[in-house]
Design a protein around this motif. Structure first.
Motif, mmCIF file in Angstrom:
data_model
loop_
_atom_site.group_PDB
_atom_site.id
_atom_site.type_symbol
_atom_site.label_atom_id
_atom_site.label_comp_id
_atom_site.label_asym_id
_atom_site.label_seq_id
_atom_site.Cartn_x
_atom_site.Cartn_y
_atom_site.Cartn_z
ATOM 1 N N LEU A 77 0.841 -1.194 0.000
ATOM 2 C CA LEU A 77 0.000 0.000 0.000
ATOM 3 C C LEU A 77 0.873 1.239 0.000
ATOM 4 C CD1 LEU A 77 -2.884 1.196 0.262
ATOM 5 C CD2 LEU A 77 -2.564 1.141 2.724
ATOM 6 N N GLY A 78 0.515 2.205 -0.817
ATOM 7 C CA GLY A 78 1.270 3.456 -0.884
ATOM 8 C C GLY A 78 1.098 4.286 0.369
ATOM 9 N N GLN A 79 2.023 5.198 0.586
ATOM 10 C CA GLN A 79 1.969 6.095 1.748
ATOM 11 C C GLN A 79 0.831 7.105 1.572
ATOM 12 O OE1 GLN A 79 3.883 5.935 4.521
ATOM 13 N NE2 GLN A 79 4.671 4.024 3.678
ATOM 14 N N PRO A 80 0.319 7.643 2.683
ATOM 15 C CA PRO A 80 -0.719 8.674 2.562
ATOM 16 C C PRO A 80 -0.166 9.915 1.857
ATOM 17 C CG PRO A 80 -0.555 7.882 4.825
ATOM 18 C CD PRO A 80 0.578 7.284 4.077
ATOM 19 N N THR A 81 -1.017 10.577 1.100
ATOM 20 C CA THR A 81 -0.591 11.777 0.378
ATOM 21 C C THR A 81 -0.446 12.941 1.358
ATOM 22 O OG1 THR A 81 -2.860 12.439 -0.090
ATOM 23 C CG2 THR A 81 -1.759 11.044 -1.734
ATOM 24 N N GLU A 82 0.316 13.944 0.946
ATOM 25 C CA GLU A 82 0.515 15.130 1.786
ATOM 26 C C GLU A 82 -0.798 15.875 2.001
ATOM 27 O OE1 GLU A 82 3.320 15.876 3.358
ATOM 28 O OE2 GLU A 82 4.130 14.018 2.513
ATOM 29 N N VAL A 83 -1.634 15.898 0.975
ATOM 30 C CA VAL A 83 -2.932 16.580 1.076
ATOM 31 C C VAL A 83 -3.798 15.888 2.124
ATOM 32 C CG1 VAL A 83 -5.021 17.194 -0.189
ATOM 33 C CG2 VAL A 83 -2.803 17.330 -1.310
ATOM 34 N N TYR A 84 -3.778 14.559 2.122
ATOM 35 C CA TYR A 84 -4.559 13.799 3.096
ATOM 36 C C TYR A 84 -4.041 14.051 4.508
ATOM 37 C CZ TYR A 84 -6.407 9.973 5.830
ATOM 38 O OH TYR A 84 -7.012 9.242 6.810
ATOM 39 N N LEU A 85 -2.717 14.027 4.694
ATOM 40 C CA LEU A 85 -2.146 14.221 6.026
ATOM 41 C C LEU A 85 -2.465 15.610 6.575
ATOM 42 C CD1 LEU A 85 1.307 12.463 5.610
ATOM 43 C CD2 LEU A 85 -0.691 11.634 6.853
ATOM 44 N N SER A 86 -2.405 16.633 5.725
ATOM 45 C CA SER A 86 -2.729 17.981 6.206
ATOM 46 C C SER A 86 -4.222 18.106 6.516
ATOM 47 C CB SER A 86 -2.296 19.040 5.201
ATOM 48 O OG SER A 86 -3.002 18.904 3.997
ATOM 49 N N ALA A 87 -5.075 17.477 5.711
ATOM 50 C CA ALA A 87 -6.516 17.503 5.981
ATOM 51 C C ALA A 87 -6.823 16.759 7.280
ATOM 52 C CB ALA A 87 -7.283 16.885 4.825
ATOM 53 N N HIS A 88 -6.131 15.658 7.526
ATOM 54 C CA HIS A 88 -6.314 14.881 8.753
ATOM 55 C C HIS A 88 -5.917 15.720 9.969
ATOM 56 C CE1 HIS A 88 -5.141 11.861 11.804
ATOM 57 N NE2 HIS A 88 -6.186 11.208 11.331
ATOM 58 N N ALA A 89 -4.801 16.440 9.879
ATOM 59 C CA ALA A 89 -4.355 17.287 10.985
ATOM 60 C C ALA A 89 -5.355 18.417 11.242
ATOM 61 C CB ALA A 89 -2.974 17.863 10.683
ATOM 62 N N ARG A 90 -5.889 19.020 10.177
ATOM 63 C CA ARG A 90 -6.904 20.070 10.343
ATOM 64 C C ARG A 90 -8.153 19.512 11.006
ATOM 65 N NH1 ARG A 90 -5.639 21.252 5.022
ATOM 66 N NH2 ARG A 90 -7.627 20.411 4.354
ATOM 67 N N CYS A 91 -8.530 18.310 10.624
ATOM 68 C CA CYS A 91 -9.725 17.679 11.187
ATOM 69 C C CYS A 91 -9.539 17.432 12.689
ATOM 70 C CB CYS A 91 -10.014 16.371 10.456
ATOM 71 S SG CYS A 91 -11.582 15.618 10.889
ATOM 72 N N ILE A 92 -8.369 16.972 13.083
ATOM 73 C CA ILE A 92 -8.109 16.751 14.510
ATOM 74 C C ILE A 92 -8.205 18.070 15.269
ATOM 75 C CG2 ILE A 92 -6.295 16.179 16.183
ATOM 76 C CD1 ILE A 92 -5.485 13.897 14.405
ATOM 77 N N ARG A 93 -7.607 19.139 14.727
ATOM 78 C CA ARG A 93 -7.678 20.445 15.395
ATOM 79 C C ARG A 93 -9.120 20.899 15.538
ATOM 80 N NH1 ARG A 93 -3.251 21.709 12.076
ATOM 81 N NH2 ARG A 93 -4.571 22.921 10.680
ATOM 82 N N ARG A 94 -9.925 20.706 14.506
ATOM 83 C CA ARG A 94 -11.329 21.137 14.567
ATOM 84 C C ARG A 94 -12.128 20.318 15.563
ATOM 85 N NH1 ARG A 94 -11.529 22.007 8.133
ATOM 86 N NH2 ARG A 94 -10.649 24.094 8.145
ATOM 87 N N ILE A 95 -11.869 19.028 15.626
ATOM 88 C CA ILE A 95 -12.565 18.181 16.609
ATOM 89 C C ILE A 95 -12.206 18.624 18.017
ATOM 90 C CG2 ILE A 95 -12.722 15.851 17.552
ATOM 91 C CD1 ILE A 95 -12.355 14.821 14.670
ATOM 92 N N ARG A 96 -10.915 18.880 18.261
ATOM 93 C CA ARG A 96 -10.487 19.348 19.581
ATOM 94 C C ARG A 96 -11.139 20.683 19.929
ATOM 95 N NH1 ARG A 96 -6.215 16.461 21.770
ATOM 96 N NH2 ARG A 96 -5.073 15.181 20.277
ATOM 97 N N ARG A 97 -11.248 21.580 18.946
ATOM 98 C CA ARG A 97 -11.890 22.875 19.162
ATOM 99 C C ARG A 97 -13.374 22.684 19.493
ATOM 100 N NH1 ARG A 97 -11.303 26.131 14.238
ATOM 101 N NH2 ARG A 97 -9.208 25.310 14.336
ATOM 102 N N LEU A 98 -14.044 21.773 18.786
ATOM 103 C CA LEU A 98 -15.457 21.495 19.075
ATOM 104 C C LEU A 98 -15.635 20.956 20.487
ATOM 105 C CD1 LEU A 98 -16.740 19.828 15.796
ATOM 106 C CD2 LEU A 98 -17.616 21.904 16.840
ATOM 107 N N LEU A 99 -14.776 20.034 20.889
ATOM 108 C CA LEU A 99 -14.884 19.449 22.224
ATOM 109 C C LEU A 99 -14.585 20.496 23.298
ATOM 110 C CD1 LEU A 99 -13.233 15.985 21.575
ATOM 111 C CD2 LEU A 99 -15.652 16.460 21.991
ATOM 112 N N ALA A 100 -13.616 21.384 23.052
ATOM 113 C CA ALA A 100 -13.319 22.448 24.019
ATOM 114 C C ALA A 100 -14.499 23.396 24.150
ATOM 115 C CB ALA A 100 -12.062 23.204 23.600
#
Length: 128
Positions: A77-100
């Motif tokens: 399996l190929g490595q995750p793309t840079e676009v996917y990794l940055s979108a994943h990091a943004r999603c984590i930040r937004r989830i943390r912001r929602l929970l806060a």
């Protein structure tokens, strides 16, 4: 993480913590039990990001590469793309912001309920 009303919000339905020390993450048909909060957040962000990429028709991983192992060609399996990794990091930040934000609202609600109860007690002692 439970709300006072019987209806669950979207973030409550996706990210719940039962009474035992296990987080259960469900979203877009996926379900995962995690022992830590960070793993649960990571999986939730993964499910949400993968679903959004699938809807948009964007690849999440680089193409598979044929690799020879023990005389047999297998596809790695190929490595995750840079676009996917940055979108994943943004999603984590937004989830943390929602929970806060949700935590702030719950603290305010508890303080408001306490003040309301004090006000009612005060009004009972009001002379007429």
């Amino acid at each position: 993480m439970m709300t006072t009303s019987k209806a669950k919000s979207g973030i409550d339905a996706a990210f719940s913590r039962p009474l035992r020390p296990v987080y259960i993450v469900t979203r877009h048909g996926y379900r995962k039990r995690c022992l830590s909060r960070s793993a649960a957040l990571n999986n939730l962000a993964h499910y949400m990001t993968t679903y959004a990429f699938r809807l948009a028709g964007v690849r999440t991983h680089y193409p598979d590469t044929p690799v020879e192992r023990d005389g047999v060609i297998v596809h790695q399996l190929g490595q995750p793309t840079e676009v996917y990794l940055s979108a994943h990091a943004r999603c984590i930040r937004r989830i943390r912001r929602l929970l806060a934000r949700k935590r702030e609202i719950q603290q305010w609600q508890e303080k408001h309920d306490a003040l309301t109860e004090q006000y009612r007690e005060f009004m009972k002692t009001k002379p007429f």
